[in-house]
Scaffold this active site. Structure first.
Site, short mmCIF file in Angstrom:
data_model
loop_
_atom_site.label_atom_id
_atom_site.label_comp_id
_atom_site.label_asym_id
_atom_site.label_seq_id
_atom_site.Cartn_x
_atom_site.Cartn_y
_atom_site.Cartn_z
CG ASN B 151 -0.26 -0.45 2.29
OD1 ASN B 151 0.38 -1.32 2.78
ND2 ASN B 151 -0.52 0.39 3.52
CD GLN B 179 -3.28 -0.16 -1.67
OE1 GLN B 179 -3.42 0.63 -2.62
NE2 GLN B 179 -3.75 0.46 -0.52
CG HIS B 201 -12.49 2.07 1.23
ND1 HIS B 201 -11.66 2.95 1.35
CD2 HIS B 201 -12.21 1.13 2.13
CE1 HIS B 201 -10.73 2.46 2.32
NE2 HIS B 201 -10.97 1.45 2.56
CB THR B 237 -28.49 -8.62 9.22
OG1 THR B 237 -29.31 -9.32 10.00
CG2 THR B 237 -29.34 -8.26 7.98
CB CYS B 324 4.67 14.05 11.73
SG CYS B 324 6.17 14.76 12.64
#
Lengths: 125, 385
Positions: B151, B179, B201, B237, B324
């Site tokens: 990724n 990916q 997604h 479900t 960071c």
């Protein structure tokens, strides 16, 4: 995530650069965390008359570096040494918690620069 | 220039056609697929169709597709499910040091449960050694999990070759294909895999839905116990609208791949060539064994978050392996596995392309980025020009 003041100092950092004939130079930080600050000071009659910095790091590291240069200009060495990392962060309206540890090192770099100045002075006497 | 989105490896927008396909299952066709009346039958039919579509695209069978709540769940189900099921056969697992955390963290959990895990290194190009992997297989090895493409650095691992070995040695083989599904042609038989994870997604489908291919005959202990949904492999479900969206998005990606992907790859090459013009910049990972939509570079003497924020101010969305941005103090484990130093890994930048990106956007990035790098370098104590 960052305050407006942090973003302002990050986008328009004050006093970036080096002082070739500096009276004191201080470094703080390490590459592992990803933040290194170097600060140069010019001292006259016990007062910091000029200060410049260079910083490798995130927005918080750049902003704290920039902020401390504004805070110390014209201050006596004793006044400058009293500045803490925490007070720099407060002057920027705070930093995200995770940045308090790794990226908030400007006051330490400044202390190193003042110590360097004092050591040089002792040597020259 | 409006916002330029170059973080498709993180997520993609849901396509209009996908939203349209999903909408009826929120309202008019809201039924529970387990119910016998007509509302339920409609939902069941949609689920069946979706499963059939996914199976066909992957060259799998209908019963070999298990829908999940996303890629991470698919990875967890494959790894923990297989390890728990086959624990009496052996307690040894093999993976790589550059896997996504959705693979690494289940592995670490299994270590706490008494399993032993071998983490294979990669070379400076990001590639696994097939030979080293073959040598790592032991009598008690029950599962190998190697990602199809990474990724962060986009490197494509030799899955089919690895699968040929695991097949011969009688060891289960899982690949995290989050990916690659939607970007590359995926044929589970050619890849020689027993288990394959995907996430909607990442290919213009909705978030919160994924799937796991489970080869016929492979048993898994479920992560979620309850009803008999998904052939007793995943209770709950079914997310009918999400699953319909996943299948629609996959179908579209599969149909358009031969046109869309070469175009994206051309844009990628323009970006790579342009970025490497910046002095002291290197490409992370193999140039040839690389996803057609991934650009990952290390720009020395600058820090990733500063770069990302500056790009954001110019309307460019990208990502970095800098500490960071990772929420920890260490830079990305993937970049470190390539042998990069901490300083260099902190200066990494990932740009991942998608179907809506244009040449004009690439021009804009290549105009915008160099002055930012120059400014940050002027500010960097590590850099001397």
């Amino acid at each position: 995530m960052y305050s407006e003041k942090v973003m302002d100092h990050f986008q328009h950092p004050r006093n970036v650069g080096e002082i070739p004939d500096a009276d004191g130079v201080g470094v703080e930080g390490n590459a592992r965390c990803g933040d290194i600050m170097k600060i140069w000071i010019k001292v006259e009659d016990g007062r910091i008359v000029d200060v410049k910095f260079k910083t490798f790091g995130c927005a918080a590291a750049v902003a704290t570096s920039s902020m401390i240069t504004e805070l110390v200009k014209g201050k006596t060495l004793d006044e400058a040494e009293a500045i803490t990392n925490k007070s720099v962060a407060e002057a920027l309206d705070g930093l995200p918690p995770i940045k308090m540890h790794c990226s908030n090192l400007a006051a330490d770099a400044l202390k190193n620069a003042i110590a360097d100045y004092r050591a040089k002075k002792l040597q020259s006497v | 220039m409006n916002a330029v989105y170059l973080d498709h490896a993180a997520t993609t927008p849901v396509r209009e056609e996908v939203i349209e396909a999903m909408l009826p299952y929120f309202k008019d066709k809201f039924g529970n697929a387990s119910s016998v009346y007509s509302f339920g039958r409609e939902a069941r039919k949609a689920l069946d169709q979706a499963r059939q579509t996914v199976a066909e695209v992957l060259n799998a069978d209908f019963n070999e597709i298990v829908f999940t709540g996303g890629g991470s769940e698919a990875d967890n189900l494959a790894i923990k499910g297989a390890a728990w099921e086959y624990r009496n056969k052996g307690r040894h697992l093999i993976t790589s040091s550059i896997e996504h955390h959705a693979v690494l963290h289940p592995m670490q959990q299994l270590e706490r449960e008494g399993f032993e895990v071998t983490y294979l290194p990669v070379d400076d190009q990001g590639l696994i050694s097939v030979e080293e992997l073959a040598n790592a297989i032991r009598e008690d090895t029950i599962l190998v999990s190697i990602m199809h493409a990474n990724n962060e650095i986009g490197v494509i691992e030799p899955i089919a070759q690895i699968g040929a070995i695991t097949k011969e040695r009688g060891v289960l083989f899982h690949t995290d294909a989050v990916q690659t599904v939607g970007v590359m042609d995926i044929d589970v038989k050619k890849l020689n895999v027993d288990l394959l994870s995907m996430s909607a997604h990442k290919f213009y489908g909705p978030k919160g839905v994924g799937a796991l291919y489970v080869r016929k005959g492979v048993r898994l202990i479920p992560l979620i116990h309850g009803g008999s949904h998904e052939s007793r492999r995943r209770a709950g479900t079914e997310n009918v609208a999400g699953i319909v969206g996943l299948a629609k998005a996959l179908e579209l990606a599969d149909a358009e791949r031969s046109v869309v992907v070469p175009r994206i790859q051309r844009l990628r090459d323009r970006l790579i060539d342009g970025l490497l013009q910046i002095p002291h910049t290197r490409l992370n990972g193999s140039r040839t064994e690389r996803l057609p939509n991934n650009v990952s570079v290390s720009i020395e003497f600058i820090e990733g978050e500063s770069l990302l924020l500056n790009l954001d101010l110019k309307g460019i969305a990208a990502s970095s392996g800098s500490a960071c941005t990772s929420g920890s103090l260490d830079p990305s484990h993937v970049l470190m596995a390539l042998g990069l130093t901490h300083e260099v890994a902190h200066g990494s930048l990932r740009l991942s392309l998608g179907r809506e990106n244009t040449d004009a956007e690439i021009d804009y990035v290549l105009e915008t980025l160099p002055p930012i790098v120059e400014r940050l370098r002027e500010m960097s104590p590590l850099f001397s020009s």
